[in-house]
Write an enzyme that holds these catalytic residues in place. Structure first.
Site, short mmCIF file in Angstrom:
data_model
loop_
_atom_site.label_atom_id
_atom_site.label_comp_id
_atom_site.label_asym_id
_atom_site.label_seq_id
_atom_site.Cartn_x
_atom_site.Cartn_y
_atom_site.Cartn_z
N HIS A 7 0.81 -1.22 0.00
CA HIS A 7 0.00 0.00 0.00
C HIS A 7 0.85 1.27 0.00
O HIS A 7 0.35 2.35 -0.34
CB HIS A 7 -1.01 -0.01 1.16
CG HIS A 7 -0.42 0.29 2.50
ND1 HIS A 7 -0.17 -0.69 3.45
CD2 HIS A 7 -0.04 1.45 3.10
CE1 HIS A 7 0.32 -0.14 4.54
NE2 HIS A 7 0.42 1.16 4.36
N LEU A 44 -8.81 -23.12 -1.03
CA LEU A 44 -9.59 -24.31 -0.72
C LEU A 44 -11.03 -24.18 -1.19
O LEU A 44 -11.71 -25.18 -1.40
CB LEU A 44 -9.53 -24.59 0.78
CG LEU A 44 -10.05 -25.93 1.28
CD1 LEU A 44 -9.35 -27.10 0.57
CD2 LEU A 44 -9.86 -26.05 2.79
N GLY A 45 -11.50 -22.94 -1.33
CA GLY A 45 -12.85 -22.73 -1.85
C GLY A 45 -13.95 -22.96 -0.83
O GLY A 45 -15.02 -23.48 -1.17
N VAL A 46 -13.68 -22.57 0.43
CA VAL A 46 -14.71 -22.68 1.47
C VAL A 46 -14.70 -21.41 2.30
O VAL A 46 -13.71 -20.69 2.34
CB VAL A 46 -14.47 -23.90 2.40
CG1 VAL A 46 -14.51 -25.20 1.62
CG2 VAL A 46 -13.16 -23.76 3.16
N SER A 82 4.62 2.47 8.06
CA SER A 82 4.25 1.35 7.19
C SER A 82 5.43 0.91 6.34
O SER A 82 6.06 1.72 5.67
CB SER A 82 3.09 1.75 6.27
OG SER A 82 1.90 1.90 7.00
N GLY A 107 3.36 6.42 8.21
CA GLY A 107 4.75 6.62 7.82
C GLY A 107 5.64 5.49 8.28
O GLY A 107 6.70 5.23 7.71
N ASP A 159 -0.03 -7.61 1.30
CA ASP A 159 0.42 -6.22 1.44
C ASP A 159 1.94 -6.12 1.50
O ASP A 159 2.50 -5.34 2.25
CB ASP A 159 -0.20 -5.56 2.68
CG ASP A 159 -0.07 -4.04 2.66
OD1 ASP A 159 0.07 -3.47 1.56
OD2 ASP A 159 -0.09 -3.42 3.74
#
Length: 354
Positions: free
Chosen positions: A104, A262-264, A207, A205, A134
């Site tokens: 970011h 995993l799709g859950v 970050s 700052g 990130d």
């Protein structure tokens, strides 16, 4: 007793454990690792909409007087590009100029400038960034640079003293300290990162700057704060360095980052749910929904299953599962242990790509 202690203090003979004397002495740490911390300045060109032309009839009046002559009609001038500037922190991980920071910090930037502790400035190239974690990787054209030593977030203990170095509000190379408040925190919108929570003073700052242990090893990247005021309130969150280095290696090697899927969807198992499922105690990740034809569905997962182990690693809370899944290379096969109908069931799943 008080008199005895006072007398011992006057005579200088009161015994104080070495760890108590040295716990906050971080000067050597800062002196050795501080030079590898950098300040990052970004510039993004934002288009400013052009104002009304001289004599132009406002839109409000044209609604009611459509036949009114409009001297300002015709081609409109293009708005100017206004530079929007931002600041953050980062740290050098190899002497050839490879730098880690937050995604970011550099997102959407047209120019990224890195400033070293010796005041030298370099234009940086963004090798890649990963929105999910990130993490971003930068490269500057320099050699022989000081680089940090990296440790392991997994070995970090709650209560351990830690130090942050960064540029809060643009104040370069500011040092703050505190303790690790918690580990493996799952934050809304950041389910793939098991954050390290600290009470280190971290502000805008900071970050992208490093979080270090008292051995001078980087264990995390300071990334987020919880604040009602916009400033420090004792709740700061860092990305584990293990996660960041994996992202860095993928970007350097492949130019992109892959995350397992995993799709859950999962949720917490509370005491009432645990009792209704016949579990001895709350734990695991309760499957709320299963994506059609996704990896979980193909593995046989069903809504109502409680995932209690993932590749032999216990799932104590629902937030433990997403980072583990995300860290697995797509196409890999993993073992799942689920609690279903009052008994354990073993499944095998081939992880998809997020």
């Amino acid at each position: 007793m008080k008199q005895a202690i006072a007398g011992a203090l006057l005579l200088g003979v009161l015994s104080v454990p070495a760890c108590a004397r040295d716990v906050m002495d971080v000067a050597d740490l800062v002196e050795s690792q501080g030079p590898a911390v950098v300040n990052i300045s970004t510039t993004k060109l934002v288009k400013q909409n052009a104002g009304p032309m001289p004599g132009e009839v406002p839109e409000f009046f044209r609604r009611f007087f459509p036949d009114m002559p409009d001297p300002g009609a015709g081609p409109r001038p293009r708005g100017r590009d206004i530079p929007a500037r931002g600041e953050g922190s980062g740290f050098i991980v190899s002497s050839d100029g490879t730098i880690l920071t937050n995604a970011h910090v550099v997102r959407g930037a047209d120019e990224v400038v890195v400033k070293l502790i010796d005041q030298r400035e370099f234009k940086a190239k963004v090798l890649g960034s990963d929105k999910a974690t990130d993490v971003a990787v930068l490269k500057i054209d320099a050699t022989g640079l000081p680089a940090v030593r990296t440790g392991s977030a997994a070995k970090t203990r709650v209560g351990e003293w830690v130090v942050a170095i960064g540029a809060p509000y643009g104040l370069e190379h500011t040092v703050t300290s505190g303790i690790v408040s918690a580990k493996s925190r799952s934050l809304p919108g950041d389910a793939v990162v098991p954050f390290i929570q600290t009470d280190v003073a971290v502000n805008p700052g900071n970050s992208g700057g490093p979080l270090l242990n008292l051995d001078g090893e980087v264990i995390g990247i300071n990334s987020q704060i919880f604040s009602r005021s916009g400033g420090f309130q004792g709740l700061a969150f860092a990305i584990p360095i293990d996660v960041a280095l994996d992202v860095k290696d993928q970007i350097v090697k492949h130019g992109k980052v892959s995350h397992g899927k995993l799709g859950v969807t999962v949720q917490e198992v509370n005491q009432a749910l645990a009792e209704s499922f016949g579990m001895k105690q709350p734990g695991g990740a309760l499957v709320g929904s299963v994506q059609k034809n996704g990896p979980g569905a193909k593995a046989g997962l069903e809504p109502g299953d409680v995932i209690v182990r993932f590749n032999d690693q216990a799932i104590k809370r629902s937030g433990d599962l997403p980072p583990l899944v995300s860290s697995v290379k797509p196409g890999s096969t993993v073992k799942l242990e689920v609690w279903r109908d009052g008994k354990p069931v073993e499944l095998s799943a081939t992880i998809g790509e997020r």
